[in-house]
Design a protein around this motif. Sequence first.
Motif, PDB file in Angstrom:
ATOM      1  N   GLU A 214      -1.470 -15.538  -4.967  1.00 51.00           N
ATOM      2  CA  GLU A 214      -2.490 -15.338  -3.931  1.00 51.00           C
ATOM      3  C   GLU A 214      -1.868 -14.874  -2.616  1.00 51.00           C
ATOM      4  O   GLU A 214      -0.752 -15.265  -2.266  1.00 51.00           O
ATOM      5  CB  GLU A 214      -3.244 -16.646  -3.679  1.00 51.00           C
ATOM      6  CG  GLU A 214      -4.022 -17.181  -4.860  1.00 51.00           C
ATOM      7  CD  GLU A 214      -4.703 -18.492  -4.546  1.00 51.00           C
ATOM      8  OE1 GLU A 214      -5.683 -18.459  -3.767  1.00 51.00           O
ATOM      9  OE2 GLU A 214      -4.268 -19.537  -5.056  1.00 51.00           O
ATOM     10  N   GLN A 216      -3.178 -14.028   1.639  1.00 52.60           N
ATOM     11  CA  GLN A 216      -4.243 -14.129   2.635  1.00 52.60           C
ATOM     12  C   GLN A 216      -3.775 -13.433   3.909  1.00 52.60           C
ATOM     13  O   GLN A 216      -2.702 -13.761   4.444  1.00 52.60           O
ATOM     14  CB  GLN A 216      -4.583 -15.597   2.929  1.00 52.60           C
ATOM     15  CG  GLN A 216      -5.789 -15.754   3.833  1.00 52.60           C
ATOM     16  CD  GLN A 216      -6.192 -17.216   3.962  1.00 52.60           C
ATOM     17  OE1 GLN A 216      -5.540 -18.100   3.448  1.00 52.60           O
ATOM     18  NE2 GLN A 216      -7.289 -17.458   4.672  1.00 52.60           N
ATOM     19  N   GLY A 263      -6.478 -11.455  -3.436  1.00 52.14           N
ATOM     20  CA  GLY A 263      -6.636 -11.449  -1.989  1.00 52.14           C
ATOM     21  C   GLY A 263      -5.699 -10.503  -1.275  1.00 52.14           C
ATOM     22  O   GLY A 263      -5.735 -10.403  -0.051  1.00 52.14           O
TER      23      GLY A 263
END
Length: 463
Positions: A214, A216, A263
């Motif tokens: 992931e 961000q 993401g």
Amino acid sequence: MALDILIVDDERDIRELVAGVLSDEGYDCRTAATSTEAVAMVDEKRPSLVLLDVWLHGSPKDGLEVLDEIKQREPDLPVIIFSGHGNIDTAVAAIGRGAVDFIEKPFEAEKLLHLVGKATETERLRRENANLRGDLPVEGEFTGVSPSINAVRATIKRVAVTGSRMLITGPAGAGKEVAARLLHAWSQRADNAFVSVNSARITPERFEQELFGEEQDGNLVRPGLLEMADGGTLYFDEVADMPLSTQARILRVLTDQRFVRVGGSRQIGVDVRVVSSTSRDLEKEIADRRFREDLFYRLNVVPLAIPALRERREDIPPLAEHFFTRFSAGQGVPPPTIGEEAMAALQAYSWPGNVRQLRNVVERTVIMTPRENLARIEADMLPPEILDSNVQADSRISAMMSVPLREARENFEREYLKVQISRFSGNISKTASYIGMERSALHRKLKLLGISDRKGEDEGEEE
């Protein structure tokens, strides 16, 4: 595979010198002359270490700005700073921004190697721990003398030295993951991680996060299993349970060896060998639109079928001896001998759970038996399910008491021969040798009793 080191310096001579020193010590080296090249190479494939010059003349950004970008993308990636006489203070400041160390130019090769070794120690330990966490005595669990298991081992050995993908099929507990680990152990990737992905245990909602990791706002939140397997082997256990949405994405990874984290937007490069296994019929899954046909053909480069344990009963004695030796050592006692009746009971059992069940039965027997009695394993020391498998035979023998002697004898011979033939996986020659009959005489007896011996004839028997 060797650790990958990225060398960033605007001076070509420095880049080539450092790459030469490190390559001689077994490292894989890539080089970049500018800040733009450096960031692109980190994005392309995460290195194990970056050696970064403070001043990058002619670049859009200096070394400290590159350091900041690297740390935003890969917070745990170690960076060593190159510094000249006039920028020691800057190099020290870089430590506060995330660099692990600095080395002053001109430098000695021994000092460079020392710093590189210290900086990459965490990466080495991570790889070792990844291997140890999943370590299994794989070769011992592939013990056997049957033609089928010999063929399986030969296929694994032949494919291991290539980079080909393998799809392993077989019933639950037969040893599919053991085969995958053996393929990894015999390959050139053996020093790197073997990462197992249990497709049945990861929820569809979390599958892509677990696999791809992931991001961000352009920063790494957590790496995925694909990155953990970089340089090694990624094993999809029960691949038929992979969600269809993930199947489409993994297809792209198999083609390009690149992926995008959940993401994120950056393409991440990896070098992994993919091995898959299933106990289901993938062609039926394809027909039912639960599995992608194009992914099946990508994974099924080399098919490998692991036979059920009941189909190779001659492997039960060496497997049982291996497990008794292994688990008795854990109890601090010498390896026991296995009594003839106990071994016959093990060979006669159907083993619906295959090798995994045999291993569990042996472990339970060792744990539940008093240590002073572990010198020899007798039939009555085995778990009830093994012994209860003979209950039906005992009932049939009891029923013989109500019939004439000749019929009772025929019934007994029929049941006895069925058990012995099953024990030796249908091999008539081995059955005849064990029970003390000529093979031709046994053939006649089987025909007289109405017992089929087709399997032994079809397989081709040893004289």
